[in-house]
Enzyme design. Structure first.
Site, PDB file in Angstrom:
ATOM      1  N   SER A   1       0.833  -1.205   0.000  1.00  0.00           N
ATOM      2  CA  SER A   1       0.000   0.000   0.000  1.00  0.00           C
ATOM      3  C   SER A   1       0.863   1.248   0.000  1.00  0.00           C
ATOM      4  O   SER A   1       2.006   1.223   0.459  1.00  0.00           O
ATOM      5  CB  SER A   1      -0.869  -0.034   1.266  1.00  0.00           C
ATOM      6  OG  SER A   1      -1.351   1.242   1.584  1.00  0.00           O
TER       7      SER A   1
ATOM      8  N   LYS B   1       2.219  -3.615   6.597  1.00  0.00           N
ATOM      9  CA  LYS B   1       2.459  -3.808   5.155  1.00  0.00           C
ATOM     10  C   LYS B   1       3.957  -3.819   4.848  1.00  0.00           C
ATOM     11  O   LYS B   1       4.421  -4.619   4.027  1.00  0.00           O
ATOM     12  CB  LYS B   1       1.738  -2.710   4.353  1.00  0.00           C
ATOM     13  CG  LYS B   1       0.222  -2.916   4.255  1.00  0.00           C
ATOM     14  CD  LYS B   1      -0.120  -4.188   3.478  1.00  0.00           C
ATOM     15  CE  LYS B   1      -1.607  -4.429   3.326  1.00  0.00           C
ATOM     16  NZ  LYS B   1      -1.910  -5.759   2.749  1.00  0.00           N
TER      17      LYS B   1
ATOM     18  N   TYR C   1      -1.215  -0.174  10.255  1.00  0.00           N
ATOM     19  CA  TYR C   1      -1.469  -0.822   8.969  1.00  0.00           C
ATOM     20  C   TYR C   1      -0.247  -0.700   8.052  1.00  0.00           C
ATOM     21  O   TYR C   1       0.222  -1.692   7.477  1.00  0.00           O
ATOM     22  CB  TYR C   1      -2.689  -0.159   8.313  1.00  0.00           C
ATOM     23  CG  TYR C   1      -3.008  -0.626   6.919  1.00  0.00           C
ATOM     24  CD1 TYR C   1      -3.696  -1.810   6.701  1.00  0.00           C
ATOM     25  CD2 TYR C   1      -2.642   0.132   5.810  1.00  0.00           C
ATOM     26  CE1 TYR C   1      -3.999  -2.229   5.427  1.00  0.00           C
ATOM     27  CE2 TYR C   1      -2.945  -0.278   4.527  1.00  0.00           C
ATOM     28  CZ  TYR C   1      -3.629  -1.465   4.337  1.00  0.00           C
ATOM     29  OH  TYR C   1      -3.925  -1.877   3.066  1.00  0.00           O
TER      30      TYR C   1
END
Lengths: 326, 326
Positions: free
Chosen positions: A125, A153, A149
């Site tokens: 991402s 990732k 998050y």
């Protein structure tokens, strides 16, 4: 080709499966294994073999179970999204780190047993960057995410790179841009308005714009996201060298440019439906997001994306609205 | 101040404990908790409270056990080293990733219960870089390690940054350079010769040099490494901004410069004991290592290191040889 899609109930996973059903990749009959925490739906009209499974990858033995059919290609899109991973730290690490590691380890152990070496596509991402960064983020720029998050990732990228280097599988990681125009209902994601201000006016509904018109962001269409996965499925992996994780190409546009493109495509009647309702909380979150990446590595490897926001709107109209603005 | 040192049986951990015993930091009586996989030894002559424990951090409940005394400062040096982490993948991930995560999670859970917020110093490494990089690695350069050890160290950095951002503890990560002159016996680490070609000749013994004289590397003394830990123990953490992981300062020298400095300090008699015995395998490994880092962030925060290799040799003579070359 046997393709396993983890996260197949999500928007990108579903569209990728539909794309494969319409135009298979590789040799032999297409076989689909579609996995998510809720049971995914096989593409409408697909007459090949499709199995659908509801699975929590981080639960013991589940990664082995989904890999039992020895797929040629594993596409790992499954993740707890940004807001939820930030609010529920343990769930975020369990799904996004432990789930990914369980998957990669199950492949490694099977590889060690019988030499099976599938290709693995990992969805990363643009949230891998954070803190201080320049207007256009260089290919070589350090990844210092400012969300759990994003942290998870980057950890997934690192694990993918290490396991690929060791030869357990052929890995490629794609740092996906924000997907726009995202189909479906409005949601409460902080990024939702980037799609909402296009999607709603195109069907005659009002949309709220919570940030200033000069807000710049990095976006690509669902169609391009599917294209990235298709390209990553067949790309010669030796071309990745020592860095299997790639920033995907996308379009760096301002909200003003989005609105101008909407006016070209659908006229004043559409843009008049955008209601400016500043929300400082959303504006603050969005201000921390990357505005553009240097994606020259991916471009030189043949990944492509839209080069104007009009193209992105027209892709939405073709793919979601049957080609009509109404 | 109550200091918990994980990896206290290692060279840097032992020297740091000795340094604290000789010159305590912070307020109140010094209390030491010394932990390693083998039971560490308390500093000779230390008359404060010192507990020593043999612990496998990654085993269930062990992280909670070592934290039971609620130390003010946690210094996490424990790791499976590079060569072993590469040869035994599962052990490397278990100790270097799971052990670190178990420690950080145990602190987080205790923080959530009673507000305890210790400072955490994490030993990272110059092995976090790999693959393609420039002669001097910029502060902003992407971390793409090419070893499992380096991968695990970047993951530790990321977890430290995420948990610090969340306020579970006050974290600071130090990317340690190669330590030279490392005291003790010769070992089989690929980097061992950087120390060996100084340490052995200084005591009249022969040393083997397996790489060309123009090989450049990034080194600092054990004394500086201890100084980094001491400085990190009291530095105002808000100065780290969004990036708690720092490349430590060190000296970028060639083997030829090392040998020239040895000649200045100990004469021809010492340098004549260096036997050139090229080993292409070692030369290839070393060629993949960083030659220099931009450490301007750490320097601006007050971290210091030697600025000539003569200083590094003299520190070794003072600290290990009682000030005499023999």
């Amino acid at each position: 080709m046997h393709v396993l899609i983890l996260g197949a109930a999500g928007m990108v996973g579903r569209k990728f499966a539909e794309s494969l059903a319409a135009a298979p990749l590789g040799d032999g009959a297409l076989r689909l294994s579609l996995v998510d925490v809720v049971e995914p739906v096989a593409p409408a009209g697909f007459d090949g073999v499709a199995e659908t499974l509801a699975v929590d990858l981080s639960a013991p033995g589940e990664a082995e179970r989904v890999l039992a059919g020895r797929p040629d290609l594993v596409v790992h899109l499954a993740a707890v999204v940004s807001g939820e991973a930030e609010a529920d730290l343990e769930k975020g690490y369990r799904v996004n780190l432990d789930g990914t590691r369980a998957l990669f380890d199950a492949i490694r152990l099977r590889h060690d047993r019988d030499g099976w070496t599938p290709r693995v596509i990992f969805a990363s991402s643009n949230a891998v960057v954070g803190g201080d960064f320049p207007d256009v983020i260089p290919e070589d720029y350090i990844l210092t995410p400012q969300t759990s998050y994003g942290t998870q990732k980057v950890m997934g990228e690192l694990l993918l790179a290490d396991y690929s280097r060791k030869g357990f599988f052929g890995g490629i990681g794609l740092r996906l841009p924000t997907i726009c125009v995202r189909p479906g209902k409005p949601n409460r994601a902080a990024s939702g308005f980037f799609s909402g201000i296009i999607r709603e006016p195109l069907v005659g509904q009002e949309a709220v714009l919570p940030v200033p018109d000069d807000t710049r962001h990095w976006m690509t269409s669902p169609r391009s996201a599917v294209g990235f996965l298709r390209h990553a499925a067949t790309l010669e992996l030796s071309r990745l060298g020592t860095r299997p994780n790639l920033s995907m190409p996308a379009l760096s546009v301002t909200v003003a440019e989005q609105i101008a493109a909407l006016e070209v495509v659908a006229g004043n009647r559409a843009t008049a439906l955008i209601r400016r309702e500043p929300d400082p909380a959303i504006a603050r979150i969005v201000a921390g997001w990357a505005r553009a990446f240097d994606a020259s590595r991916a471009l030189s490897l043949g990944f492509t994306a839209e080069t104007s926001f009009e193209q992105i709107i027209r892709a939405h109209i073709e793919d979601e609205l049957g080609g009509r603005v109404g």
